[in-house]
Write an enzyme that holds these catalytic residues in place. Structure first.
Site, mmCIF file in Angstrom:
data_model
loop_
_atom_site.group_PDB
_atom_site.id
_atom_site.type_symbol
_atom_site.label_atom_id
_atom_site.label_comp_id
_atom_site.label_asym_id
_atom_site.label_seq_id
_atom_site.Cartn_x
_atom_site.Cartn_y
_atom_site.Cartn_z
ATOM 1 C CB ILE A 195 1.743 9.150 -3.308
ATOM 2 C CG1 ILE A 195 0.517 10.043 -3.505
ATOM 3 C CG2 ILE A 195 1.862 8.192 -4.466
ATOM 4 C CD1 ILE A 195 0.585 10.916 -4.794
ATOM 5 C CB SER A 196 -2.296 8.098 0.745
ATOM 6 O OG SER A 196 -1.472 8.300 1.859
ATOM 7 C CD GLN A 197 -6.157 2.858 -1.016
ATOM 8 O OE1 GLN A 197 -5.619 2.147 -0.186
ATOM 9 N NE2 GLN A 197 -7.134 2.463 -1.799
#
Ligand code: SAH
Length: 219
Positions: free
Chosen positions: A69-71
């Site tokens: 999951i992207s930051q």
């Protein structure tokens, strides 16, 4: 159901989320509509319970199947770019993952289409959309290189996996005035924004980023 601690005070509380949003503001995210939605959507329900206490740190986290999951910063940045300060009508996302980014988009667009190649992730994504009672998202199991021609054209297309080149079908499925935001590159990756104009396309190279690769076919 999660334990009460997940919902209440502590590392997963609304206050923790507001602190995350304050940091994003300091780091340069300016669109208050985007920040408002990020303050509302609980990121911790998207990550493993064992990692829920880290959900509001500005880091990418594993979501299973070798994906991340992207930051929060990059989610805010890409959303701000596709939105350009305006409400969106129809948006396409490539790389649903756990659907955190999808949920953010769903609050800023009338309708969101999202493609994921790993069917196991789509099950998780569906569960999260149901839990948050989000009804304006259509998920598709497929290869994002192809886009969704039958739902085109889109106001905006966001890709959350890094491609080696810009897939032509995605350019074809953009509205005039529409924007495609995507990471490009294999070793060194950069974020790009491509806009469709009446004359063709303009391309802007933005900051260095790090995404999992865009793969072909389905799994
Ligand atoms: N936006 C996601 C980030 C997921 S990581 C989130 O917020 O959780 C990138 C995702 O892109 C992974 O789930 C990966 O399986 C998916 N992906 C990679 N190549 C793809 C392709 N060709 N078509 C669709 N999805 C793809």
């Amino acid at each position: 159901m999660k334990t009460p601690d997940h919902r209440g005070i502590g590392m997963t509380s609304p206050r923790t989320r507001l602190r995350m949003v304050d940091k994003l503001r300091q780091e340069g995210i300016r669109d208050e509509a985007v920040l408002g939605v990020m303050a509302d959507i609980p990121r911790h329900i998207f990550v493993d319970e064992a990692l829920a206490h880290r959900a509001y740190e500005n880091v990418a986290l594993p979501l299973g199947f070798g994906q991340t999951i992207s930051q929060p910063y990059i989610v805010g940045r890409m959303t701000e770019l596709v939105r350009s300060g305006q409400a969106l009508d129809k948006v396409l996302e490539i790389g649903t993952g756990c659907a955190y980014q999808t949920c953010i988009l769903s609050k800023l667009a009338r309708e969101v289409y999202s493609i994921e190649r790993i069917s196991g992730l789509l099950d998780k994504a569906r569960q999260h959309l149901r839990e948050l009672r989000i009804m304006n998202v259509r998920l598709k199991h497929g290869d994002g290189h192809l886009g969704i021609p039958e739902a085109a054209p889109f106001d905006a297309i966001m890709m959350t996996a890094a491609a080696s080149h810009v897939p032509q079908p995605l350019l074809d499925q953009l509205k005039i005035g529409g924007k495609l935001v995507l990471p490009l590159g294999t070793q060194d990756q950069y974020l790009y924004m491509i806009e469709r104009t009446t004359e063709g396309f303009t391309e802007t190279k933005l900051e260095a980023v790090k995404f999992v690769p865009l793969l072909s076919g389905t799994a």
